[in-house]
Design a protein around this motif. Structure first.
Motif, PDB file in Angstrom:
ATOM      1  N   GLU A 177     -22.334  31.463   0.178  1.00  0.00           N
ATOM      2  CA  GLU A 177     -20.989  32.704   0.594  1.00  0.00           C
ATOM      3  C   GLU A 177     -19.616  32.099   0.887  1.00  0.00           C
ATOM      4  OE1 GLU A 177     -22.383  31.262   4.136  1.00  0.00           O
ATOM      5  OE2 GLU A 177     -23.331  32.205   2.313  1.00  0.00           O
ATOM      6  N   THR A 178     -19.178  30.607   0.926  1.00  0.00           N
ATOM      7  CA  THR A 178     -18.629  29.964   1.389  1.00  0.00           C
ATOM      8  C   THR A 178     -17.810  29.662   0.911  1.00  0.00           C
ATOM      9  OG1 THR A 178     -19.843  28.510   3.434  1.00  0.00           O
ATOM     10  CG2 THR A 178     -17.596  28.167   3.420  1.00  0.00           C
ATOM     11  N   ILE A 179     -15.923  29.889   1.097  1.00  0.00           N
ATOM     12  CA  ILE A 179     -14.536  29.441   0.333  1.00  0.00           C
ATOM     13  C   ILE A 179     -14.128  27.960   1.101  1.00  0.00           C
ATOM     14  CG2 ILE A 179     -12.874  29.853  -0.368  1.00  0.00           C
ATOM     15  CD1 ILE A 179     -13.556  32.814  -1.404  1.00  0.00           C
ATOM     16  N   LEU A 180     -14.055  26.968   0.510  1.00  0.00           N
ATOM     17  CA  LEU A 180     -13.182  25.925   1.224  1.00  0.00           C
ATOM     18  C   LEU A 180     -11.445  25.774   0.282  1.00  0.00           C
ATOM     19  CD1 LEU A 180     -14.720  22.547   0.768  1.00  0.00           C
ATOM     20  CD2 LEU A 180     -12.663  22.715  -0.399  1.00  0.00           C
ATOM     21  N   THR A 181     -10.811  25.955   1.240  1.00  0.00           N
ATOM     22  CA  THR A 181      -9.227  25.755   0.829  1.00  0.00           C
ATOM     23  C   THR A 181      -8.990  24.590   0.557  1.00  0.00           C
ATOM     24  OG1 THR A 181      -8.873  27.987   1.476  1.00  0.00           O
ATOM     25  CG2 THR A 181      -7.313  26.728   1.034  1.00  0.00           C
ATOM     26  N   LEU A 182      -8.094  23.996  -0.950  1.00  0.00           N
ATOM     27  CA  LEU A 182      -7.923  22.329  -0.720  1.00  0.00           C
ATOM     28  C   LEU A 182      -5.985  23.118  -0.724  1.00  0.00           C
ATOM     29  CD1 LEU A 182      -9.660  21.682  -4.279  1.00  0.00           C
ATOM     30  CD2 LEU A 182     -10.330  21.450  -1.963  1.00  0.00           C
ATOM     31  N   PRO A 183      -6.065  22.412   0.692  1.00  0.00           N
ATOM     32  CA  PRO A 183      -4.170  22.339   0.827  1.00  0.00           C
ATOM     33  C   PRO A 183      -2.869  22.078  -0.062  1.00  0.00           C
ATOM     34  CG  PRO A 183      -5.703  21.550   3.467  1.00  0.00           C
ATOM     35  CD  PRO A 183      -6.573  22.057   1.715  1.00  0.00           C
ATOM     36  N   SER A 184      -4.141  20.586  -0.513  1.00  0.00           N
ATOM     37  CA  SER A 184      -2.637  19.623  -1.221  1.00  0.00           C
ATOM     38  C   SER A 184      -2.932  20.124  -2.370  1.00  0.00           C
ATOM     39  CB  SER A 184      -3.263  18.518  -1.057  1.00  0.00           C
ATOM     40  OG  SER A 184      -4.259  18.639  -1.819  1.00  0.00           O
ATOM     41  N   LEU A 185      -3.612  21.197  -2.968  1.00  0.00           N
ATOM     42  CA  LEU A 185      -3.078  21.774  -4.499  1.00  0.00           C
ATOM     43  C   LEU A 185      -2.828  23.146  -3.954  1.00  0.00           C
ATOM     44  CD1 LEU A 185      -6.398  20.470  -6.039  1.00  0.00           C
ATOM     45  CD2 LEU A 185      -4.591  19.245  -5.996  1.00  0.00           C
ATOM     46  N   GLN A 186      -3.436  23.754  -3.237  1.00  0.00           N
ATOM     47  CA  GLN A 186      -2.757  24.782  -2.833  1.00  0.00           C
ATOM     48  C   GLN A 186      -4.156  25.786  -3.895  1.00  0.00           C
ATOM     49  OE1 GLN A 186       1.258  26.033  -2.838  1.00  0.00           O
ATOM     50  NE2 GLN A 186       1.776  24.260  -1.799  1.00  0.00           N
ATOM     51  N   CYS A 187      -5.325  25.425  -3.812  1.00  0.00           N
ATOM     52  CA  CYS A 187      -6.368  26.136  -4.573  1.00  0.00           C
ATOM     53  C   CYS A 187      -7.501  26.225  -3.737  1.00  0.00           C
ATOM     54  CB  CYS A 187      -6.849  25.356  -6.061  1.00  0.00           C
ATOM     55  SG  CYS A 187      -7.457  24.936  -6.437  1.00  0.00           S
ATOM     56  N   GLN A 188      -8.670  26.759  -3.815  1.00  0.00           N
ATOM     57  CA  GLN A 188      -9.850  26.921  -3.609  1.00  0.00           C
ATOM     58  C   GLN A 188     -10.499  26.750  -4.470  1.00  0.00           C
ATOM     59  OE1 GLN A 188      -9.295  31.545  -2.341  1.00  0.00           O
ATOM     60  NE2 GLN A 188      -9.038  30.301  -0.332  1.00  0.00           N
ATOM     61  N   LEU A 189     -12.256  26.471  -3.474  1.00  0.00           N
ATOM     62  CA  LEU A 189     -13.396  26.021  -4.498  1.00  0.00           C
ATOM     63  C   LEU A 189     -14.210  26.993  -3.811  1.00  0.00           C
ATOM     64  CD1 LEU A 189     -13.710  22.785  -5.030  1.00  0.00           C
ATOM     65  CD2 LEU A 189     -13.227  23.874  -6.683  1.00  0.00           C
ATOM     66  N   ALA A 190     -15.066  27.774  -4.237  1.00  0.00           N
ATOM     67  CA  ALA A 190     -16.024  29.081  -4.086  1.00  0.00           C
ATOM     68  C   ALA A 190     -17.075  28.106  -3.657  1.00  0.00           C
ATOM     69  CB  ALA A 190     -15.858  30.142  -4.459  1.00  0.00           C
ATOM     70  N   LEU A 191     -18.470  27.769  -2.824  1.00  0.00           N
ATOM     71  CA  LEU A 191     -19.878  27.063  -3.488  1.00  0.00           C
ATOM     72  C   LEU A 191     -20.479  27.990  -4.310  1.00  0.00           C
ATOM     73  CD1 LEU A 191     -18.297  26.010  -0.293  1.00  0.00           C
ATOM     74  CD2 LEU A 191     -20.501  25.836  -0.113  1.00  0.00           C
ATOM     75  N   ASN A 192     -20.338  29.152  -4.370  1.00  0.00           N
ATOM     76  CA  ASN A 192     -20.852  30.003  -5.441  1.00  0.00           C
ATOM     77  C   ASN A 192     -20.560  29.424  -6.397  1.00  0.00           C
ATOM     78  OD1 ASN A 192     -18.832  31.259  -5.268  1.00  0.00           O
ATOM     79  ND2 ASN A 192     -20.242  33.006  -5.319  1.00  0.00           N
ATOM     80  N   GLU A 193     -19.501  28.874  -6.943  1.00  0.00           N
ATOM     81  CA  GLU A 193     -18.905  27.911  -8.528  1.00  0.00           C
ATOM     82  C   GLU A 193     -18.936  26.959  -8.619  1.00  0.00           C
ATOM     83  OE1 GLU A 193     -18.482  30.185 -10.737  1.00  0.00           O
ATOM     84  OE2 GLU A 193     -17.884  32.220 -10.043  1.00  0.00           O
ATOM     85  N   VAL A 194     -19.210  26.268  -7.132  1.00  0.00           N
ATOM     86  CA  VAL A 194     -19.217  25.021  -7.407  1.00  0.00           C
ATOM     87  C   VAL A 194     -21.318  24.585  -7.753  1.00  0.00           C
ATOM     88  CG1 VAL A 194     -19.673  22.820  -6.166  1.00  0.00           C
ATOM     89  CG2 VAL A 194     -17.755  24.630  -5.503  1.00  0.00           C
ATOM     90  N   TYR A 195     -22.079  25.841  -7.567  1.00  0.00           N
ATOM     91  CA  TYR A 195     -23.457  25.512  -7.530  1.00  0.00           C
ATOM     92  C   TYR A 195     -23.789  26.320  -8.153  1.00  0.00           C
ATOM     93  CZ  TYR A 195     -23.224  22.211  -3.305  1.00  0.00           C
ATOM     94  OH  TYR A 195     -22.697  21.293  -2.697  1.00  0.00           O
TER      95      TYR A 195
END
Length: 186
Positions: free
Chosen positions: A162-180
Motif C-alpha cells: 500500500e506504500t507509495i514512494l516519492t522520487l523528488p528529483s524526478l517529481q514522480c512516484q512509485l507505488a509498491l503495488n505497481e513495482v511488485y
C-alpha cells in the motif's frame, strides 16, 4: 556479481572484449566480473519499475534506461538494473553513460551486499546521482537513498504494497503495488 574471470586488465581491453561479448561483465578496479542471469521475479520487478517510470516521465526530458546500458564511474564500468537521466545524456564512446540522476538495483541473494556496499560507494562518486534505490525481490521493500549534499545521503525505507514512494528529483512516484505487480512470493 560473480568471481573475477581474469585477474587484472586495463579499461581499454575490457571495453574491447565487452563490446564483442554476448554476456555482460562489470569492470571494477581492473578486474572483470561476469554478470549472472537474473530470476524471473527480478526481471518482472525491473520491467514494472521501468514501465512506471517511462509512463510518468514520457512527456518530459527524462530518459529511462534498462540494464544493458553501461555506466562509467572513473575507470570502472557497471550495469545498473535501471538508470534515469533528465539532463542531456553524456556518453564516452557512445555506450558508457556518465550522468545518471537515479540508479535502481533489484537485490539478488548473490549481489545484495555488493549493491549496498561497494557498488553504492562507486555510484556515490557520480556528481549527477541524486537518488539510489535498492529493491527487494523477496518482499515489498525498498531502500531509498537521497543525496543531501556532497558527502551525505538520507535513507528512507518503504515496505508494504500500500506504500507509495516519492522520487523528488524526478517529481514522480512509485507505488509498491505497481513495482511488485504480478510478483508471487513463495
Amino acid at each position: 556479481m560473480s568471481a573475477a574471470t581474469e585477474l587484472k586488465t586495463d579499461p581499454q581491453s575490457y571495453l574491447k572484449q565487452e563490446r564483442l561479448s554476448k554476456e555482460k561483465h562489470e569492470f571494477i578496479n581492473h578486474e572483470i566480473f561476469a554478470m549472472s542471469g537474473a530470476s524471473a521475479t527480478h526481471n518482472l520487478i525491473v520491467l514494472n519499475i521501468g514501465a512506471e517510470l517511462r509512463s510518468q516521465l514520457k512527456q518530459g526530458p527524462c530518459l529511462t534506461y534498462p540494464s544493458d546500458l553501461r555506466v562509467q564511474v572513473a575507470d570502472n564500468y557497471v550495469y545498473p538494473d535501471i538508470s534515469v537521466v533528465c539532463e542531456k545524456p553524456e556518453f564516452i564512446d557512445q555506450d558508457n553513460l556518465l550522468n545518471p540522476q537515479i540508479i535502481i538495483e533489484v537485490l539478488s541473494p548473490s549481489t545484495a551486499d555488493y549493491d549496498r556496499g561497494g557498488k553504492f560507494a562507486l555510484y556515490r562518486q557520480l556528481g549527477s546521482l541524486q537518488e539510489y534505490l535498492l529493491v527487494a525481490q523477496d518482499r515489498p521493500y525498498i531502500e531509498h537513498y537521497v543525496r543531501q549534499d556532497t558527502h551525505s545521503w538520507l535513507l528512507n525505507e518503504y515496505q508494504g504494497l500500500e506504500t507509495i514512494l516519492t522520487l523528488p528529483s524526478l517529481q514522480c512516484q512509485l507505488a509498491l503495488n505497481e513495482v511488485y505487480a504480478k510478483v508471487v512470493w513463495e
